[in-house]
Design a protein around this motif. Structure first.
Motif, mmCIF file in Angstrom:
data_model
loop_
_atom_site.group_PDB
_atom_site.id
_atom_site.type_symbol
_atom_site.label_atom_id
_atom_site.label_comp_id
_atom_site.label_asym_id
_atom_site.label_seq_id
_atom_site.Cartn_x
_atom_site.Cartn_y
_atom_site.Cartn_z
ATOM 1 N N ILE A 77 1.373 -44.853 43.989
ATOM 2 C CA ILE A 77 1.976 -45.259 45.261
ATOM 3 C C ILE A 77 0.957 -46.067 46.042
ATOM 4 O O ILE A 77 -0.177 -45.624 46.234
ATOM 5 N N CYS A 78 1.383 -47.240 46.487
ATOM 6 C CA CYS A 78 0.526 -48.103 47.293
ATOM 7 C C CYS A 78 1.217 -48.375 48.625
ATOM 8 O O CYS A 78 2.320 -48.918 48.666
ATOM 9 N N GLY A 79 0.591 -47.974 49.704
ATOM 10 C CA GLY A 79 1.133 -48.202 51.032
ATOM 11 C C GLY A 79 0.885 -49.624 51.493
ATOM 12 O O GLY A 79 -0.120 -50.243 51.130
ATOM 13 N N LEU A 80 1.800 -50.127 52.301
ATOM 14 C CA LEU A 80 1.702 -51.476 52.866
ATOM 15 C C LEU A 80 1.973 -51.411 54.358
ATOM 16 O O LEU A 80 2.865 -50.699 54.801
ATOM 17 N N GLY A 84 -0.674 -38.941 50.407
ATOM 18 C CA GLY A 84 -0.590 -38.857 48.953
ATOM 19 C C GLY A 84 -0.543 -40.184 48.230
ATOM 20 O O GLY A 84 -0.440 -40.223 47.011
ATOM 21 N N ALA A 85 -0.628 -41.298 48.965
ATOM 22 C CA ALA A 85 -0.661 -42.603 48.306
ATOM 23 C C ALA A 85 -1.989 -42.779 47.582
ATOM 24 O O ALA A 85 -3.001 -42.186 47.962
ATOM 25 N N ASN A 86 -1.971 -43.599 46.536
ATOM 26 C CA ASN A 86 -3.185 -43.862 45.772
ATOM 27 C C ASN A 86 -4.013 -44.984 46.360
ATOM 28 O O ASN A 86 -5.200 -45.096 46.086
ATOM 29 N N GLY A 87 -3.375 -45.853 47.119
ATOM 30 C CA GLY A 87 -4.078 -46.996 47.684
ATOM 31 C C GLY A 87 -3.305 -47.577 48.844
ATOM 32 O O GLY A 87 -2.215 -47.109 49.185
ATOM 33 N N PHE A 88 -3.882 -48.586 49.439
ATOM 34 C CA PHE A 88 -3.275 -49.228 50.611
ATOM 35 C C PHE A 88 -3.658 -50.700 50.601
ATOM 36 O O PHE A 88 -4.792 -51.049 50.278
ATOM 37 N N ILE A 89 -2.684 -51.540 50.944
ATOM 38 C CA ILE A 89 -2.942 -52.971 51.089
ATOM 39 C C ILE A 89 -2.490 -53.390 52.474
ATOM 40 O O ILE A 89 -1.348 -53.126 52.872
ATOM 41 N N LEU A 90 -3.391 -54.019 53.202
ATOM 42 C CA LEU A 90 -3.071 -54.550 54.516
ATOM 43 C C LEU A 90 -2.278 -55.834 54.329
ATOM 44 O O LEU A 90 -2.692 -56.726 53.581
ATOM 45 N N LYS A 91 -1.118 -55.921 54.966
ATOM 46 C CA LYS A 91 -0.283 -57.122 54.839
ATOM 47 C C LYS A 91 -0.860 -58.232 55.715
ATOM 48 O O LYS A 91 -1.461 -57.944 56.734
ATOM 49 N N PRO A 92 -0.675 -59.468 55.338
ATOM 50 C CA PRO A 92 0.141 -59.891 54.204
ATOM 51 C C PRO A 92 -0.565 -59.604 52.888
ATOM 52 O O PRO A 92 -1.786 -59.658 52.789
ATOM 53 N N MET A 93 0.231 -59.271 51.878
ATOM 54 C CA MET A 93 -0.306 -58.988 50.542
ATOM 55 C C MET A 93 -0.941 -60.242 49.973
ATOM 56 O O MET A 93 -0.559 -61.349 50.341
ATOM 57 N N LEU A 135 -6.026 -50.945 41.356
ATOM 58 C CA LEU A 135 -5.164 -49.816 41.706
ATOM 59 C C LEU A 135 -4.894 -48.930 40.495
ATOM 60 O O LEU A 135 -5.039 -47.709 40.562
ATOM 61 N N PHE A 136 -4.545 -49.526 39.371
ATOM 62 C CA PHE A 136 -4.240 -48.739 38.177
ATOM 63 C C PHE A 136 -5.480 -48.126 37.545
ATOM 64 O O PHE A 136 -5.453 -46.987 37.099
ATOM 65 N N LYS A 137 -6.586 -48.863 37.502
ATOM 66 C CA LYS A 137 -7.810 -48.311 36.925
ATOM 67 C C LYS A 137 -8.275 -47.099 37.708
ATOM 68 O O LYS A 137 -8.638 -46.076 37.142
#
Length: 100
Positions: free
Chosen positions: A47-50, A63-72, A86-88
């Motif tokens: 799960i990646c939050g945006l 519980g998210a695995n990562g986060f990306i600040l928008k804009p992606m 993210l996957f590694k």
């Protein structure tokens, strides 16, 4: 949460992007609440939050695995690098939280 039921009962995708604010016909859904509900129902997908706001800690605590600040990232190489990271990290940390 209909999406939680679909993911936990029928299909678990490899990656789920959750925006913090998602419009719904009934009410506004909040990404951090959805991430928490998904984890409590056994969803093991990455799960990646945006968000356009810095919600990194809230997503990771939910519980998210990562986060990306928008804009992606929109450049192919930059987005590819972000997804690989993210996957590694998800594989090596076995559902532990971390930040991109």
């Amino acid at each position: 949460y209909v999406y939680v039921y679909i993911c936990s009962e029928e299909y678990q995708p490899d990656l789920i992007f959750l925006d913090q604010y998602m419009a719904s016909t009934e009410k506004q859904m909040v990404g951090t609440e959805v991430a928490s509900a998904m984890r409590s129902r056994g969803v093991t997908s990455v799960i990646c939050g945006l968000s356009a706001n810095n919600m990194r800690d809230k997503f990771l605590n939910a519980g998210a695995n990562g986060f990306i600040l928008k804009p992606m990232p929109v450049k192919q190489q930059e987005l590819q690098n972000t997804l690989i990271t993210l996957f590694k990290q998800s594989d090596s940390m076995s559902m532990s939280t971390y930040a991109l």
